[in-house]
Design a protein around this motif. Sequence first.
Motif, PDB file in Angstrom:
ATOM      1  N   GLU A  55      12.652  -8.375 -61.101  1.00 36.00           N
ATOM      2  CA  GLU A  55      12.546  -7.336 -60.053  1.00 36.00           C
ATOM      3  C   GLU A  55      13.593  -6.274 -60.024  1.00 36.00           C
ATOM      4  O   GLU A  55      14.733  -6.686 -60.053  1.00 36.00           O
ATOM      5  N   VAL A  56      13.276  -5.021 -60.368  1.00 36.07           N
ATOM      6  CA  VAL A  56      14.057  -3.828 -60.281  1.00 36.07           C
ATOM      7  C   VAL A  56      14.169  -3.216 -58.964  1.00 36.07           C
ATOM      8  O   VAL A  56      13.158  -2.719 -58.669  1.00 36.07           O
ATOM      9  N   THR A  57      15.344  -2.949 -58.484  1.00 38.91           N
ATOM     10  CA  THR A  57      15.654  -2.322 -57.158  1.00 38.91           C
ATOM     11  C   THR A  57      16.445  -1.023 -57.510  1.00 38.91           C
ATOM     12  O   THR A  57      17.598  -1.409 -58.083  1.00 38.91           O
ATOM     13  N   GLY A  58      15.988   0.007 -57.175  1.00 37.64           N
ATOM     14  CA  GLY A  58      16.629   1.263 -57.711  1.00 37.64           C
ATOM     15  C   GLY A  58      16.185   2.408 -56.671  1.00 37.64           C
ATOM     16  O   GLY A  58      15.611   2.404 -55.574  1.00 37.64           O
ATOM     17  N   LYS A  59      17.019   3.625 -56.800  1.00 36.38           N
ATOM     18  CA  LYS A  59      16.970   4.679 -56.137  1.00 36.38           C
ATOM     19  C   LYS A  59      17.225   5.750 -56.966  1.00 36.38           C
ATOM     20  O   LYS A  59      18.003   5.829 -58.069  1.00 36.38           O
ATOM     21  N   PHE A  60      16.730   7.090 -56.568  1.00 30.56           N
ATOM     22  CA  PHE A  60      17.071   8.293 -57.422  1.00 30.56           C
ATOM     23  C   PHE A  60      16.940   9.457 -56.137  1.00 30.56           C
ATOM     24  O   PHE A  60      16.241   9.251 -55.096  1.00 30.56           O
ATOM     25  N   ASP A  61      17.208  10.570 -56.845  1.00 29.01           N
ATOM     26  CA  ASP A  61      17.347  11.814 -55.803  1.00 29.01           C
ATOM     27  C   ASP A  61      16.344  12.820 -56.460  1.00 29.01           C
ATOM     28  O   ASP A  61      16.402  13.162 -57.468  1.00 29.01           O
ATOM     29  N   ILE A  62      15.375  13.227 -55.328  1.00 29.42           N
ATOM     30  CA  ILE A  62      14.649  14.433 -56.011  1.00 29.42           C
ATOM     31  C   ILE A  62      15.356  15.563 -55.140  1.00 29.42           C
ATOM     32  O   ILE A  62      15.322  15.630 -53.979  1.00 29.42           O
ATOM     33  N   ASN A  63      15.318  16.832 -56.085  1.00 31.52           N
ATOM     34  CA  ASN A  63      15.679  18.165 -55.697  1.00 31.52           C
ATOM     35  C   ASN A  63      14.586  19.145 -55.827  1.00 31.52           C
ATOM     36  O   ASN A  63      13.987  18.989 -56.828  1.00 31.52           O
ATOM     37  N   VAL A  64      14.154  19.663 -54.634  1.00 35.34           N
ATOM     38  CA  VAL A  64      13.236  20.806 -54.769  1.00 35.34           C
ATOM     39  C   VAL A  64      13.612  21.978 -54.310  1.00 35.34           C
ATOM     40  O   VAL A  64      14.293  22.291 -52.894  1.00 35.34           O
ATOM     41  N   TRP A  65      13.620  23.030 -55.259  1.00 35.85           N
ATOM     42  CA  TRP A  65      14.005  24.566 -54.900  1.00 35.85           C
ATOM     43  C   TRP A  65      12.931  25.187 -54.479  1.00 35.85           C
ATOM     44  O   TRP A  65      11.822  25.053 -55.247  1.00 35.85           O
ATOM     45  N   TYR A  66      12.980  25.668 -53.527  1.00 34.10           N
ATOM     46  CA  TYR A  66      11.709  26.449 -52.823  1.00 34.10           C
ATOM     47  C   TYR A  66      12.276  27.743 -51.915  1.00 34.10           C
ATOM     48  O   TYR A  66      13.155  27.997 -51.608  1.00 34.10           O
ATOM     49  N   ALA A  67      11.052  28.392 -52.020  1.00 36.61           N
ATOM     50  CA  ALA A  67      11.302  29.885 -51.196  1.00 36.61           C
ATOM     51  C   ALA A  67      10.335  29.544 -49.914  1.00 36.61           C
ATOM     52  O   ALA A  67       9.608  28.763 -49.740  1.00 36.61           O
ATOM     53  N   HIS A  68      11.150  30.346 -48.807  1.00 38.33           N
ATOM     54  CA  HIS A  68      10.627  29.874 -47.347  1.00 38.33           C
ATOM     55  C   HIS A  68      10.635  31.228 -46.761  1.00 38.33           C
ATOM     56  O   HIS A  68      11.428  32.228 -47.311  1.00 38.33           O
ATOM     57  N   HIS A  69      10.257  31.362 -45.343  1.00 37.08           N
ATOM     58  CA  HIS A  69      10.266  32.660 -44.725  1.00 37.08           C
ATOM     59  C   HIS A  69       9.549  33.895 -45.521  1.00 37.08           C
ATOM     60  O   HIS A  69      10.326  34.814 -45.693  1.00 37.08           O
ATOM     61  N   ASP A  70       8.564  33.597 -45.887  1.00 40.96           N
ATOM     62  CA  ASP A  70       7.599  34.662 -46.597  1.00 40.96           C
ATOM     63  C   ASP A  70       8.610  35.136 -47.903  1.00 40.96           C
ATOM     64  O   ASP A  70       8.542  36.225 -48.182  1.00 40.96           O
ATOM     65  N   HIS A  71       8.994  34.065 -48.587  1.00 42.58           N
ATOM     66  CA  HIS A  71       9.584  34.542 -49.907  1.00 42.58           C
ATOM     67  C   HIS A  71      10.833  35.114 -49.895  1.00 42.58           C
ATOM     68  O   HIS A  71      11.622  35.888 -51.011  1.00 42.58           O
ATOM     69  N   SER A  72      11.589  35.218 -48.668  1.00 45.57           N
ATOM     70  CA  SER A  72      12.728  35.938 -48.430  1.00 45.57           C
ATOM     71  C   SER A  72      14.058  35.211 -48.505  1.00 45.57           C
ATOM     72  O   SER A  72      15.196  35.741 -48.671  1.00 45.57           O
ATOM     73  N   LYS A  73      13.997  33.750 -48.417  1.00 47.17           N
ATOM     74  CA  LYS A  73      15.234  32.930 -48.527  1.00 47.17           C
ATOM     75  C   LYS A  73      14.706  31.914 -49.584  1.00 47.17           C
ATOM     76  O   LYS A  73      13.632  31.312 -49.602  1.00 47.17           O
ATOM     77  N   THR A  74      15.874  31.300 -50.066  1.00 50.65           N
ATOM     78  CA  THR A  74      15.590  30.106 -50.989  1.00 50.65           C
ATOM     79  C   THR A  74      16.430  28.907 -50.336  1.00 50.65           C
ATOM     80  O   THR A  74      17.643  29.138 -50.003  1.00 50.65           O
ATOM     81  N   SER A  75      16.083  27.614 -50.800  1.00 53.74           N
ATOM     82  CA  SER A  75      16.728  26.496 -50.366  1.00 53.74           C
ATOM     83  C   SER A  75      16.419  25.399 -51.191  1.00 53.74           C
ATOM     84  O   SER A  75      15.632  25.468 -51.928  1.00 53.74           O
ATOM     85  N   VAL A  76      17.472  24.353 -51.379  1.00 53.23           N
ATOM     86  CA  VAL A  76      17.166  23.055 -52.152  1.00 53.23           C
ATOM     87  C   VAL A  76      17.127  21.978 -51.185  1.00 53.23           C
ATOM     88  O   VAL A  76      18.070  21.681 -50.412  1.00 53.23           O
ATOM     89  N   PHE A  77      16.032  21.328 -51.209  1.00 52.12           N
ATOM     90  CA  PHE A  77      15.817  20.126 -50.389  1.00 52.12           C
ATOM     91  C   PHE A  77      15.810  18.877 -51.344  1.00 52.12           C
ATOM     92  O   PHE A  77      15.541  18.768 -52.267  1.00 52.12           O
ATOM     93  N   THR A  78      16.829  18.030 -50.718  1.00 50.06           N
ATOM     94  CA  THR A  78      17.131  16.617 -51.489  1.00 50.06           C
ATOM     95  C   THR A  78      16.631  15.635 -50.612  1.00 50.06           C
ATOM     96  O   THR A  78      16.911  15.639 -49.351  1.00 50.06           O
ATOM     97  N   GLU A  79      16.144  14.630 -51.227  1.00 47.40           N
ATOM     98  CA  GLU A  79      15.824  13.303 -50.484  1.00 47.40           C
ATOM     99  C   GLU A  79      15.846  12.237 -51.564  1.00 47.40           C
ATOM    100  O   GLU A  79      15.468  12.301 -52.676  1.00 47.40           O
ATOM    101  N   THR A  80      16.545  11.160 -51.116  1.00 40.07           N
ATOM    102  CA  THR A  80      16.752   9.923 -52.055  1.00 40.07           C
ATOM    103  C   THR A  80      15.542   9.013 -51.730  1.00 40.07           C
ATOM    104  O   THR A  80      15.283   8.637 -50.577  1.00 40.07           O
TER     105      THR A  80
END
Length: 179
Positions: A55-80
């Motif tokens: 049994e292998v128990t693990g974790k990793f982070d997913i980072n999504v770089w995305y545009a929002h507010h009609d392509h006027s701003k960008t952010s990186v969303f991270t979730e473990t």
Amino acid sequence: MKHLRQIVTKAVIAKGKKRTESIEVLCPPNTPSSILGCWVINHTFQSKKHGKYVEVTGKFDINVWYAHHDHSKTSVFTETISYKDRIKLHYRDQDSTGEEVHVRVIQQPNCTEAIITSGGTKFQVTVERELLAEVVGETTICIQVQDQDFEEEWAFKDESSSSSSSSSSSSNDNSSSSL
């Protein structure tokens, strides 16, 4: 004299491999306009043997770089993301003691696809990974022993070579005196 001997040694007695593809749904704080990039980092894991499985128990982070507010701003969303994989073992030797489990990552968790869901508010990220588990344990092997007067035959080619070298010596005598 018997011609067989038993040797107790450590060897790989069982192996298992598992490839996993999972779909993760992430909820960013802003409504995304487009995805500019996605990557998976910080993979860690632990393993433990349970019967004929590891049994292998693990974790990793997913980072999504995305545009929002009609392509006027960008952010990186991270979730473990946490996971638990069960790797089935295939045994070569059932009778062993002192077992140790070794897990190697064949394919680090990797994003194969990232899309915005049909509702337009979430990310759907497909992540693949592949793990290899090996169980090392003490096992007994049997070898054939030859009589002491046995001599292993070796074939040697007669390799003769001749070389000559000349050396010259020179000496340099310097004498100096000071007054």
